[in-house]
Scaffold this active site. Structure first.
Site, PDB file in Angstrom:
ATOM      1  N   HIS A  93       0.809  -1.221   0.000  1.00 20.43           N
ATOM      2  CA  HIS A  93       0.000   0.000   0.000  1.00 20.43           C
ATOM      3  C   HIS A  93       0.845   1.276   0.000  1.00 20.43           C
ATOM      4  CE1 HIS A  93      -3.448  -2.464   0.320  1.00 20.43           C
ATOM      5  NE2 HIS A  93      -3.466  -2.619   1.630  1.00 20.43           N
ATOM      6  N   HIS A 129      -9.616   1.734   0.888  1.00 14.05           N
ATOM      7  CA  HIS A 129      -9.423   0.579   1.771  1.00 14.05           C
ATOM      8  C   HIS A 129     -10.440   0.565   2.911  1.00 14.05           C
ATOM      9  CE1 HIS A 129      -7.415  -2.461   4.226  1.00 14.05           C
ATOM     10  NE2 HIS A 129      -6.536  -2.668   3.267  1.00 14.05           N
ATOM     11  N   GLU A 150     -11.288  -4.158  -2.096  1.00 17.81           N
ATOM     12  CA  GLU A 150     -10.473  -3.093  -2.680  1.00 17.81           C
ATOM     13  C   GLU A 150     -10.402  -3.252  -4.206  1.00 17.81           C
ATOM     14  OE1 GLU A 150      -6.647  -3.320  -0.447  1.00 17.81           O
ATOM     15  OE2 GLU A 150      -7.853  -4.710   0.750  1.00 17.81           O
TER      16      GLU A 150
END
Length: 383
Positions: free
Chosen positions: A132, A206, A346
């Site tokens: 991420h 997220h 996601e």
């Protein structure tokens, strides 16, 4: 069990309902201070409210979707997002909850990729893998609030400049995230970005959901999930895709007809479940990459009737069953979050795509802007 996919209108119809029709209700956008970060910078919370009881609150910190209130069949509203209550927790113990993810959503193997013959090294914040954005990504930046607007569609626009070399990525990226809530309770999120050098980019949101309501006695494992994907990308022990596209048929990963999240979650006979400590895998959507958002997932709490339909232009969706919620996270209303209290869906291009030629490309070039459009459509199912 009825097939929820067949009950969902086409993407074109959804978009027409969401953004094209004249309706009696109006949506309102308001803003207020959410406090200050340790460096003294102000964080603003923007709330978008529709007349049907749906509302969304977004923080400038991480361009984070903080709250999503949704009514049940009887009109009782609950926040369906797992998240912190305190701004200080977002800063001192970041956990991606509801945040805008960038530059790259999900994992890149060993934090390395090669572009035009040059290898780039990213921070390894997940057992040597880059996750991420590498730990100092878009989720922990205080975005600039560009505009807030009420009307038939209430909007809030956030912007961020990521300089060349930020977390090892090439190119100066100018990113923008636009949240829009319409009169029917459809929350659209648009990710736009440009770069001045070739780079890779994979932005997503997220949010962690429990459609029974955050803190409900029914955890998210009782939610019924539908994923219109006949294949997924299996991973190795480091949760990096192997490059294979594997059929879901006959495995715990088959959610095409809808089933409770808990079904197959602890199937130790499936090595993929063992690697992920549950579900933490990318599903290759049958629709592929599309110009307009199409169905990527449907999540329903059968008791309350709250339904979330996720639509996206992207070809994949990462389904994460909250496997690393370990009872040390204190969230909204003082609730202690444990495994199963929420799940993430996601929408994205595939994890580690830069290292797999057969995966959808995440390359972005100057003069060819990046765009990802997704919609959270909140409704209720009949009794």
């Amino acid at each position: 069990m009825r097939n929820p996919v067949k009950a969902i209108t086409t993407a074109a119809s959804v978009l027409a309902l969401a953004f094209g029709a004249n309706a009696a209700l109006a949506t309102e956008a308001t803003q207020a201070s959410a406090g200050k970060l340790s460096n003294g910078s102000e964080v603003t919370a923007v709330t978008l409210t529709a007349g049907n009881g749906v509302s969304a609150t977004i923080l400038t910190f991480g361009a984070t979707l903080w709250k999503l209130n949704a009514p049940d069949r009887d009109g009782k509203t609950a926040d369906v997002l797992v998240a912190y209550d305190k701004l200080s927790d977002f800063e001192t113990r970041p956990n991606f909850w509801g945040a805008t993810i960038g530059r790259y959503g999900n994992r890149i193997a060993d934090g390395k990729f090669t572009l035009d013959g040059k290898t780039y090294q990213l921070p390894g914040n997940d057992h040597g893998q880059s996750l991420h954005g590498g730990g100092k990504g878009f989720d922990v930046q205080n975005w600039k609030l560009e505009s807030v607007k009420s009307g038939k569609v209430a909007t809030a626009v956030f912007s961020l400049v990521s300089p060349d070399g930020d977390s090892g990525y090439p190119g100066t990226v100018k990113a923008k995230v636009t949240y829009s809530l319409d009169e029917s309770g459809n929350l659209q999120i648009v990710f736009d970005a440009t770069t001045d050098k070739p780079t890779v980019l994979n932005m997503t949101n997220h949010a962690i959901f429990n459609m029974a309501g955050e803190g409900s006695e029914r955890d998210a494992m009782t939610n019924v999930l539908t994923l219109p994907a006949s294949k997924y990308t299996p991973v190795n022990e480091k949760l990096i895709p192997t490059g294979e596209l594997r059929a879901v048929e006959g495995t715990p990963f088959d959610f095409r007809n809808g089933k409770p999240v808990a079904v197959g979650l602890r199937d130790g006979n499936d090595q993929q479940i063992v690697y992920g400590r549950g579900f933490d895998h990318n599903f290759a959507l049958d629709k592929g990459q599309t110009k307009t958002p199409e169905l990527a997932a449907r999540l329903e709490d059968p008791v309350s009737g709250r339904v979330l339909e996720l639509l996206t232009t992207e070809p994949g969706v990462q389904f994460y069953s909250g496997n690393f919620l370990d009872g040390t996270f204190i969230g909204k209303q003082g609730h202690l979050y444990r495994m199963g209290d929420g799940i993430a869906l996601e929408p994205q291009k595939f994890p580690d795509s830069p290292n797999h030629a057969n995966f959808p490309s995440t390359r972005v070039d100057p003069g060819k802007p990046y765009r990802h459009v997704m919609i959270y459509r909140v409704t209720t199912s009949p009794r």
